[in-house]
Design a protein around this motif. Sequence first.
Motif, PDB file in Angstrom:
ATOM      1  N   ARG A   5       0.834  -1.209   0.000  1.00  0.00           N
ATOM      2  CA  ARG A   5       0.000   0.000   0.000  1.00  0.00           C
ATOM      3  C   ARG A   5       0.864   1.252   0.000  1.00  0.00           C
ATOM      4  O   ARG A   5       0.569   2.233  -0.703  1.00  0.00           O
ATOM      5  N   LYS A   6       1.927   1.233   0.802  1.00  0.00           N
ATOM      6  CA  LYS A   6       2.812   2.394   0.863  1.00  0.00           C
ATOM      7  C   LYS A   6       3.464   2.634  -0.503  1.00  0.00           C
ATOM      8  O   LYS A   6       3.583   3.791  -0.945  1.00  0.00           O
ATOM      9  N   GLU A  53       2.268   1.799  -3.427  1.00  0.00           N
ATOM     10  CA  GLU A  53       1.249   2.260  -4.355  1.00  0.00           C
ATOM     11  C   GLU A  53       0.906   3.716  -4.098  1.00  0.00           C
ATOM     12  O   GLU A  53       0.731   4.509  -5.036  1.00  0.00           O
ATOM     13  N   ASN A  54       0.824   4.086  -2.831  1.00  0.00           N
ATOM     14  CA  ASN A  54       0.546   5.485  -2.504  1.00  0.00           C
ATOM     15  C   ASN A  54       1.667   6.409  -2.955  1.00  0.00           C
ATOM     16  O   ASN A  54       1.430   7.549  -3.387  1.00  0.00           O
ATOM     17  N   TYR A  55       2.892   5.915  -2.862  1.00  0.00           N
ATOM     18  CA  TYR A  55       4.029   6.725  -3.296  1.00  0.00           C
ATOM     19  C   TYR A  55       3.977   6.971  -4.802  1.00  0.00           C
ATOM     20  O   TYR A  55       4.289   8.066  -5.277  1.00  0.00           O
ATOM     21  N   LYS A  56       3.552   5.979  -5.560  1.00  0.00           N
ATOM     22  CA  LYS A  56       3.430   6.134  -7.011  1.00  0.00           C
ATOM     23  C   LYS A  56       2.385   7.185  -7.362  1.00  0.00           C
ATOM     24  O   LYS A  56       2.545   7.943  -8.332  1.00  0.00           O
ATOM     25  N   ASN A  57       1.291   7.233  -6.583  1.00  0.00           N
ATOM     26  CA  ASN A  57       0.182   8.142  -6.896  1.00  0.00           C
ATOM     27  C   ASN A  57       0.276   9.457  -6.146  1.00  0.00           C
ATOM     28  O   ASN A  57      -0.677  10.231  -6.123  1.00  0.00           O
ATOM     29  N   ASP A  58       1.405   9.715  -5.521  1.00  0.00           N
ATOM     30  CA  ASP A  58       1.532  10.920  -4.702  1.00  0.00           C
ATOM     31  C   ASP A  58       1.409  12.193  -5.549  1.00  0.00           C
ATOM     32  O   ASP A  58       0.909  13.212  -5.069  1.00  0.00           O
ATOM     33  N   LEU A  97      -2.095  13.610  -5.712  1.00  0.00           N
ATOM     34  CA  LEU A  97      -2.566  14.325  -4.522  1.00  0.00           C
ATOM     35  C   LEU A  97      -1.987  15.737  -4.491  1.00  0.00           C
ATOM     36  O   LEU A  97      -2.647  16.693  -4.058  1.00  0.00           O
TER      37      LEU A  97
END
Length: 480
Positions: free
Chosen positions: A467-468, A470-475, A478
């Motif tokens: 999850r971390k 994946e979130n970093y890829k989509n940062d 945001l």
Amino acid sequence: MEEMAKKKPHSQQRKRGQFGDTDDPAEAFDALSEEHTIADSLGTYESAFEGDDLDGTIEDSDFWQVGTENDDQNNTAAARQSRLQDALEGLNEYASEKRATRREAKLRRAFKALTQFADTRNFHEVIDTDLIRQAAFHAIRTGPPSEQYAACRVLEATSVVLGHDEEEWCQSLDRQLRSVIQTIQRATAVRMAALRAMCMSVLVNTAILHQDSATTEAWMDLCEEIAKPEWRNESVPPALRATALDCWGLLATGLSEFDLSGQDEGQMGRGLAILTLLQESLDEMHGDLRAAAGECLALIHEARWQTGGDDGANVTARQFHKGSWEGSEWEPIIDLAQQRISELSTESGYNLSKKAKKAQRATFREFMATLVDNESPEEVVQFRNGTTLELTSWKEIIQLSFVRHCLQGGFQNQLLTNPTLQFMFGLDGSSVNDKGNSFSQLEKRLLLSKTSEASKLQDQKRSKDRRKKENYKNDFLLNE
């Protein structure tokens, strides 16, 4: 059972067909991958040996209970023996079964039982090998290709379980499997499975301890013929050629370094005679064929420079001694092979998928390290009870790859109970089991089971890391 590789040569990670597909539609139907299953269709032969469970299969934790206490050991051993006998009872009336799918299911069940429950030390007392051989031969003669493939896998597993000093068993397979290999009308996957089964039997049952050179030489001759582009005026499928080179490498591990790559006035090593074929195979389009050729070259080169390593010199100095290719008639061939392997280790283009290119580069980097830098490969297999097995030569790694492929999920079970496999890999069976005695039954379930708290925490940690990531890829989304 779980096993982890610390640094595993990528050549052993390659899957059949991962480097790309054939352009010939007929070959695409026939040259089936060895990772296919026997259960679903002609296009899927092998996953039935990997994923499906037998009814009543003993859990991993039950196996590791062996040796905890005398009563528990006897009870568990008796349970495994009983399940093995139950699974093989279906072969008693094998020929009378009319439906091919049911016959195939019996062979699948027999394969699982042999690899997971059989114990080499009392195998002949429990199992009738004639029954296994008769059922497998009936499937080969009369069954569809998927059933023939299953029969070859059962024979291969039986050879490993039987262990050394089984020349009679090996000779009994020779005629039938040789016929399968030589019949071009057979499905390519069946011919490949038959060749692997026979070569495994030759190595384990005759050559590993007794150095039966006559049988080994005869089958190495056949592998060399099949590995050529044409055999008996017929073109050979690339997948079968790759398997032939793999099997040649397996049998070559039973030879001494000098018999493989040395030369004197009256003898030339087996590896030297095949160098030209291996160098030409590196230019083929079939990825598995190129990888098999590279692996054989690495094995021959390793044996070559080890023949000059008795004087205690370091690696840099040793390459200029008698183990070097420098000044020999094979030096130009080795130079071309090294250049081609270097190219394959950095190859790019649109003819392969991104995943296939990554696998190819990693595979040939391992070969290049041996051929150019004289570096030995390294692989560490870690067992769930804390024991580790360290392999530092292509000879051991090739043998390990074949045994893993043969035994599938029963690999570690057999490695702990099979004296022949323990001899092959220099493993002390008593020390392996002694480490398992330090845990009680309850501790094993709490610490080693797949449902233990440690396993759950590890699974949660991996999920969190994913999850971390994946979130970093989509940062950047945001931030916008």
